[in-house]
Design a protein around this motif. Structure first.
Motif, PDB file in Angstrom:
ATOM      1  N   SER A   1       0.825  -1.205   0.000  1.00 42.31           N
ATOM      2  CA  SER A   1       0.000   0.000   0.000  1.00 42.31           C
ATOM      3  C   SER A   1       0.860   1.256   0.000  1.00 42.31           C
ATOM      4  O   SER A   1       0.621   2.202  -0.764  1.00 42.31           O
ATOM      5  CB  SER A   1      -0.933   0.004   1.219  1.00 42.31           C
ATOM      6  OG  SER A   1      -1.826  -1.084   1.180  1.00 42.31           O
ATOM      7  N   ILE A   2       1.885   1.268   0.843  1.00 46.67           N
ATOM      8  CA  ILE A   2       2.773   2.424   0.904  1.00 46.67           C
ATOM      9  C   ILE A   2       3.516   2.593  -0.419  1.00 46.67           C
ATOM     10  O   ILE A   2       3.676   3.716  -0.916  1.00 46.67           O
ATOM     11  CB  ILE A   2       3.771   2.284   2.073  1.00 46.67           C
ATOM     12  CG1 ILE A   2       3.028   2.362   3.412  1.00 46.67           C
ATOM     13  CG2 ILE A   2       4.847   3.367   1.996  1.00 46.67           C
ATOM     14  CD1 ILE A   2       3.913   2.125   4.623  1.00 46.67           C
ATOM     15  N   SER A   3       3.948   1.492  -0.989  1.00 49.43           N
ATOM     16  CA  SER A   3       4.675   1.556  -2.260  1.00 49.43           C
ATOM     17  C   SER A   3       3.798   2.140  -3.362  1.00 49.43           C
ATOM     18  O   SER A   3       4.252   2.981  -4.158  1.00 49.43           O
ATOM     19  CB  SER A   3       5.147   0.150  -2.661  1.00 49.43           C
ATOM     20  OG  SER A   3       6.043  -0.376  -1.709  1.00 49.43           O
ATOM     21  N   ILE A   4       2.544   1.725  -3.409  1.00 52.43           N
ATOM     22  CA  ILE A   4       1.620   2.230  -4.428  1.00 52.43           C
ATOM     23  C   ILE A   4       1.369   3.728  -4.229  1.00 52.43           C
ATOM     24  O   ILE A   4       1.383   4.509  -5.184  1.00 52.43           O
ATOM     25  CB  ILE A   4       0.291   1.454  -4.379  1.00 52.43           C
ATOM     26  CG1 ILE A   4       0.514   0.008  -4.840  1.00 52.43           C
ATOM     27  CG2 ILE A   4      -0.771   2.135  -5.242  1.00 52.43           C
ATOM     28  CD1 ILE A   4      -0.684  -0.896  -4.614  1.00 52.43           C
TER      29      ILE A   4
ATOM     30  N   SER B   1      -1.663  10.669   6.381  1.00 44.90           N
ATOM     31  CA  SER B   1      -2.180  10.960   5.046  1.00 44.90           C
ATOM     32  C   SER B   1      -1.062  10.847   4.014  1.00 44.90           C
ATOM     33  O   SER B   1       0.125  10.961   4.340  1.00 44.90           O
ATOM     34  CB  SER B   1      -2.769  12.378   5.006  1.00 44.90           C
ATOM     35  OG  SER B   1      -1.750  13.357   5.072  1.00 44.90           O
ATOM     36  N   THR B   2      -1.464  10.616   2.773  1.00 42.33           N
ATOM     37  CA  THR B   2      -0.494  10.501   1.683  1.00 42.33           C
ATOM     38  C   THR B   2       0.355  11.756   1.568  1.00 42.33           C
ATOM     39  O   THR B   2       1.580  11.687   1.414  1.00 42.33           O
ATOM     40  CB  THR B   2      -1.232  10.262   0.357  1.00 42.33           C
ATOM     41  OG1 THR B   2      -2.010   9.067   0.458  1.00 42.33           O
ATOM     42  CG2 THR B   2      -0.249  10.121  -0.793  1.00 42.33           C
ATOM     43  N   LYS B   3      -0.291  12.899   1.660  1.00 47.42           N
ATOM     44  CA  LYS B   3       0.417  14.175   1.555  1.00 47.42           C
ATOM     45  C   LYS B   3       1.441  14.332   2.673  1.00 47.42           C
ATOM     46  O   LYS B   3       2.583  14.748   2.438  1.00 47.42           O
ATOM     47  CB  LYS B   3      -0.589  15.328   1.601  1.00 47.42           C
ATOM     48  CG  LYS B   3       0.035  16.708   1.526  1.00 47.42           C
ATOM     49  CD  LYS B   3      -1.033  17.796   1.603  1.00 47.42           C
ATOM     50  CE  LYS B   3      -0.404  19.183   1.589  1.00 47.42           C
ATOM     51  NZ  LYS B   3      -1.447  20.241   1.697  1.00 47.42           N
ATOM     52  N   ASP B   4       1.041  13.992   3.900  1.00 51.01           N
ATOM     53  CA  ASP B   4       1.946  14.143   5.040  1.00 51.01           C
ATOM     54  C   ASP B   4       3.092  13.131   4.986  1.00 51.01           C
ATOM     55  O   ASP B   4       4.211  13.421   5.416  1.00 51.01           O
ATOM     56  CB  ASP B   4       1.181  13.992   6.354  1.00 51.01           C
ATOM     57  CG  ASP B   4       0.289  15.186   6.652  1.00 51.01           C
ATOM     58  OD1 ASP B   4       0.504  16.243   6.029  1.00 51.01           O
ATOM     59  OD2 ASP B   4      -0.621  15.055   7.487  1.00 51.01           O
TER      60      ASP B   4
END
Length: 224
Positions: A16-19, A107-110
């Motif tokens: 998930s993090i990689s994606i 969050s993705t942004k953070d």
């Protein structure tokens, strides 16, 4: 391009993090690992800038792995992925050289910003756990074995300006924020920081922040 290694014992989280990170043109996930031993093997074979490191992993956990990473690959930055119940690991990982802590579920942004921040040499503490971290540090007195050791003679040579810089680093401010608060240029702040680290014989700003909180620097008055 910032080369990132994702270390977590759960394959779903690694993937998930990689994606998520693949969506950013300035980030490249070059490898994933299920435990600390795999992390060290990857570092022997390929260049990595930042590791996102889970704490609770089999064979070798994230705290021990961080210690070995910073001993053998000192230029690699480590961000610890944590949960609220990992308090007992916080001090050890940061003392060993982790550049920060962020909560799983960030969050993705953070997450992207955390990687940029750490890669540029700054420390990163998720706001939700920063107060817990500093409370923990403040409870570790200079008499305990866990207190960071510095060059005691050098402490006497620190100028008032250097003490102000150390104080703000202990408060968790970035170089840019310190520059604004103290009416200095970012270059001047970086120079002060380098001098302070060299004098005190500390590895990085994270260790300096820990020392500042442990010794009460953050609560002193350095105004003229």
């Amino acid at each position: 391009m910032i080369k990132v290694l994702v270390a977590d014992d759960q394959e779903l989280i690694r993937d998930s993090i990689s994606i998520v990170l693949s969506a950013y043109p300035d980030i490249e996930v070059v490898a994933t690992a299920g435990d600390g031993l795999e992390v060290l093997e990857h570092l022997k074979k390929q260049e990595v800038d930042v590791i996102l490191m889970d704490i609770r992993m089999p064979n070798m956990d994230g705290v021990v792995c961080t210690k070995f990473v910073k001993q053998n690959f000192p230029d690699v930055k480590v961000i610890i992925l944590t949960t609220f119940d990992d308090d007992e690991f916080i001090f050890s990982a940061l003392q060993y050289g982790a550049s920060g802590y962020i909560l799983k579920g960030i969050s993705t942004k953070d997450l992207h910003q955390a990687i940029l921040t750490v890669n540029s040499g700054n420390a990163m503490l998720n706001p939700d756990i920063a107060s817990k971290v500093f409370k923990l540090f403040s409870q570790i007195t200079p008499q305990t074995s866990n207190c960071l050791k510095v060059n005691e003679e050098a402490i006497k040579t620190l100028s008032k300006a250097e003490w102000r810089i150390i104080q703000q680093i202990g408060n968790g401010l970035s170089n840019k924020e310190i520059a604004v608060k103290l009416y200095l240029s970012e270059g001047t702040v970086r120079n002060y920081l380098s001098h302070c680290l060299a004098k005190l014989e500390l590895r990085d700003r994270t260790q300096l922040a820990i020392w500042a909180v442990q010794t009460g620097v953050t609560t002193r008055n350095y105004n003229d």
